[in-house]
Design an enzyme around this catalytic site. Structure first.
Site, PDB file in Angstrom:
ATOM      1  N   ALA A 167     -26.040 -11.069 -31.567  1.00 20.52           N
ATOM      2  CA  ALA A 167     -26.515 -10.822 -32.942  1.00 20.52           C
ATOM      3  C   ALA A 167     -26.496  -9.349 -33.090  1.00 20.52           C
ATOM      4  CB  ALA A 167     -27.481 -11.397 -33.380  1.00 20.52           C
ATOM      5  N   CYS A 168     -25.922  -8.713 -34.171  1.00 21.12           N
ATOM      6  CA  CYS A 168     -26.105  -7.435 -34.561  1.00 21.12           C
ATOM      7  C   CYS A 168     -26.262  -7.307 -35.998  1.00 21.12           C
ATOM      8  CB  CYS A 168     -24.860  -6.468 -34.207  1.00 21.12           C
ATOM      9  SG  CYS A 168     -23.213  -6.729 -35.181  1.00 21.12           S
ATOM     10  N   PRO A 169     -26.854  -6.279 -36.800  1.00 27.84           N
ATOM     11  CA  PRO A 169     -27.085  -6.263 -37.881  1.00 27.84           C
ATOM     12  C   PRO A 169     -25.854  -6.744 -38.935  1.00 27.84           C
ATOM     13  CG  PRO A 169     -28.087  -4.279 -36.780  1.00 27.84           C
ATOM     14  CD  PRO A 169     -27.014  -4.843 -36.062  1.00 27.84           C
TER      15      PRO A 169
ATOM     16  N   THR B  55     -21.470  -8.304 -32.533  1.00 28.73           N
ATOM     17  CA  THR B  55     -22.022  -9.656 -32.279  1.00 28.73           C
ATOM     18  C   THR B  55     -20.988 -10.453 -31.449  1.00 28.73           C
ATOM     19  OG1 THR B  55     -23.352  -9.756 -34.066  1.00 28.73           O
ATOM     20  CG2 THR B  55     -22.510 -12.055 -33.267  1.00 28.73           C
TER      21      THR B  55
END
Length: 712
Positions: free
Chosen positions: A194-196, A202
């Site tokens: 997960a990334c922002p 991601t």
């Protein structure tokens, strides 16, 4: 659906500039020139804000600058094959293949799915090779459309077609049923990535780990928590897994599903650069009975600090904890500060002072409790106080603002603890924040107390309790014991020394009165800007207001003017710095800088707390320099102020307004220049801050920027 990329968004063998900012600017201008963004400058600003927090260069000569931006009207890909190459921060050197991935601030799911398909294709060597050998813009467009099209099965990455589970497409029940048989011969690892933004890192991290697992003979099952949605892993796969990898820059949703499993954790960037190493670490953890494990009973959103990565990773974790607390605290600062400012505007500067007709209540509180719009308050003849409709409206705004400010430190401490220990940290964090205010530790006490509460809750959550009482752990045992530990430390060990220090400080300041006005102004300015509403700040303010009630003219009024002017500097200086060098700040900080103008003009020093909490070593000394400058000028000029609060709204109660304004402007400029220089010198591309420090949905006003022609 409109195409993501067209030939006018492609530049082949082009020289787009000497650094990554120039390259991103040229690509952003191509997007704007194609009518897919309202402002190339706005898109460039958002992309570089993301770039400043974590470089987007990838091994193999690739770079994928990307962002969500309100300037983007249509999801777009701009591509450049650079000659010469440009450094985007990849570990193996500069990049020659650059994709600018531009998504609207509120991107629809279909477009975001296509953008992530491109990011995942970039981990395939065959696709990268075709990009380098393509001879025309049309060929590039055809290659990209082939991999981002959701229809052709051939576009699915090869790794996903093997025995490994495709990232972003969690296994079916049939696959889950087959897992026990496969586990007899192969290890099984489950991954959450997960990334922002959930667009690029991601899915690239997921596919890199999938490919590395296949090469190592390991079954990899991935849950991508991205922008195009996520499907949770089948519980049977989690139960059968030998280890867990969290490749995340933000929190893991429903982390308690993995409780007790051996854990390897890092950011997505490491998963992309070192997937083989992380797979080996996961296999080693699976065979190590003392390996770090996923904490039980934590269903929250923020993983605990990684055990690896050395001092740099530790600093990044501390920054993530602080930023989590600050991000939840900002709405309280903005709402409370603006309401209090409106209270002074409508009700006058006396609205917060004690009402002599009602014991232990201010005018604002007594009027809110005892009056209404149908029974308006009356206070004729009180200088600096409006009664009637405006007075009552000011009282309501003041009480609401003070109530919001009452949550400021508890929210800061509570969500710092939440970032460390997930949900178990919230209760002890909020309580220790409230206790910090009660004992006078203020903002700094909230920071320290939140960290103590978080680690206390995390420690207790890892206790292996008997099955019969395990159900009480998250709802009774952790809140009770973690609150007792953290708040007990605050009361027993921090409260009394702090009170003694404040008493001594007040006595020392009284000894300086009248002997050295300039020195006193410098000291008060330093105190007002040291902890921004905390105990040192409050000591200076109480010193000033106490003198204000003791005399009607002379030194006490000068001290009051000095304290107010110096206290206005931090939010104004930070607002000015975000305006003159916006690239040094995240989009969220730039937005907070806009609100800081009004907070500073209203003498609400807390408007600078979000900046100080996120970067205290650069911000606080700079603010102290600006505050000391303003304090010295005001004290030397003999400006007098008869109002205890209000900022520019109490100029009518001030003698020497011109010099007050001059001192305020000079101190603001000094503070802004100091913090700008400090951030410029101290911040480098190698500073790998967590991506959740960036709010990538920052809105930019449309600005016309002439498009630059890219050579083909």
């Amino acid at each position: 659906m409109p195409a993501l990329i067209t030939t006018d968004l492609v530049a082949l063998d082009a020289d787009l500039g000497a650094d990554k900012s120039a390259v991103v600017r040229r690509l952003a201008d191509l997007v704007a020139a194609a009518g897919r963004a309202t402002s190339g400058e706005g898109l460039h600003g958002d992309a570089m804000a993301r770039e400043a927090q974590a470089a987007t260069g990838l091994p193999g000569g690739l770079a994928i600058p990307h962002c969500r931006s309100a300037a983007v009207t249509e999801a777009s890909l701009a591509f450049a094959r650079l000659d010469p190459k440009v450094d985007f921060g990849a570990p193996d050197g500069p990049a020659d293949l650059v994709f600018l991935i531009a998504a609207p601030a509120e991107g629809d799911a279909d477009h975001l799915t296509l953008l992530t398909a491109l990011a995942r294709a970039l981990v395939r060597p065959d696709f990268v090779a075709t990009l380098r050998s393509a001879t025309s813009a049309e060929e590039i467009v055809a290659l990209v459309e082939e991999v981002v099209s959701p229809a052709p099965a051939a576009a699915v990455p090869a790794a996903a077609a093997t025995g490994a589970t495709a990232a972003g497409a969690p296994p079916t029940a049939a696959a889950a049923a087959a897992a026990p048989a496969a586990a007899a011969a192969r290890k099984s690892v489950v991954v959450v990535s997960a990334c922002p933004t959930g667009i690029a890192h991601t899915y690239m991290a997921a596919d890199k780990l999938t490919a590395a697992g296949e090469a190592a003979g390991v079954d990899i099952h991935v849950e991508t928590q991205g922008s195009s949605g996520s499907t949770p892993l089948d519980p049977s796969l989690i139960r059968a897994a030998d280890a867990v990898i969290f490749a995340v820059d933000v929190g893991v949703r429903d982390q308690d599903r993995f409780a007790g499993k051996p854990l390897v954790q890092s950011g997505t960037k490491r998963a992309i650069n070192e997937p083989d190493v992380m797979i080996r670490e996961a296999l080693a953890a699976a065979d190590d009975p003392n390996a770090r494990r996923v904490a039980g009973g934590a269903a929250g959103a923020a993983p605990a600090a990684s055990s690896g990565g050395g001092a740099g990773r530790g600093a990044s974790e501390v920054r993530r904890w602080l930023l989590t607390g600050v991000s939840y605290m900002i709405p309280f600062v903005a709402a409370g500060g603006l309401l209090i400012a409106l209270g002074f505007l409508f009700g006058g500067y006396q609205i917060v002072n004690p009402n002599p007709d009602v014991e232990r209540q201010s005018y604002a509180l007594s009027w809110v409790l005892n009056n209404s719009f149908f029974d308006l308050p009356s206070a004729p003849g009180v200088e600096g106080l409006n009664d009637g409709f405006l007075g009552y409206l000011g009282a309501v705004c003041t009480v609401l603002g003070q109530a919001a400010f009452g949550f400021l430190v508890p929210a800061l401490a509570g969500y710092i603890a939440f970032a460390i220990a997930d949900r178990p940290g919230i209760v002890p964090g909020f309580v220790v924040g409230a206790v910090s205010v009660t004992v006078g530790a203020g903002f700094i006490g909230g920071l320290v107390g939140g960290i103590i509460a978080g680690f206390a809750a995390l420690w207790i959550s890892r206790w292996k309790l008997p099955v019969g009482v395990r159900g009480l752990q998250p709802v009774v045992i952790i809140p009770l014991l973690a609150t007792l530990i953290s708040s007990g430390i605050m009361v027993v060990f921090l409260g009394r020394p702090l009170a003694a220090a404040l008493t001594g400080l007040g006595n020392w300041l009284n000894g300086l009165t009248g002997t050295s006005a300039v020195l006193l102004g410098i000291i008060l300015g330093l105190m007002m800007c040291f902890d921004l509403g905390g105990p040192i700040n409050k000591a200076a303010y109480v010193f000033a207001t106490t003198g204000l009630t003791a005399a009607a003219t002379g030194a006490p009024l000068i001290i009051m003017a000095t304290v107010m002017a110096a206290g206005m500097v931090p939010p104004l200086a930070m607002a000015l710095s975000t305006a003159i060098r916006p690239k040094l700040y995240t989009p969220a900080e730039r937005d907070n800088g806009k609100a800081a103008w009004l907070l500073g003009l209203s003498f609400i020093s807390e408007g600078a707390i979000p900046f100080a909490a996120a970067d205290p070593l650069r911000v606080i000394p700079s603010m102290m320099l600006g505050g000391a400058t303003t304090g010295a000028i005001v004290a030397a000029s003999g400006v007098e102020l008869r109002a205890p609060h209000g900022g520019i709204f109490v100029f009518f109660a001030m003698q020497g307004v011109l010099m007050f304004v001059v001192a305020l402007v000079v101190g603001t400029v000094v503070g802004a220049l100091a913090v700008t220089v400090a951030k410029s010198i101290g911040r480098t591309d190698a500073e790998d801050a967590p991506e959740d420090a960036v709010d990538l949905e920052h809105a930019h006003a449309p600005v016309h920027v002439p498009a630059r022609a890219a050579s083909a």
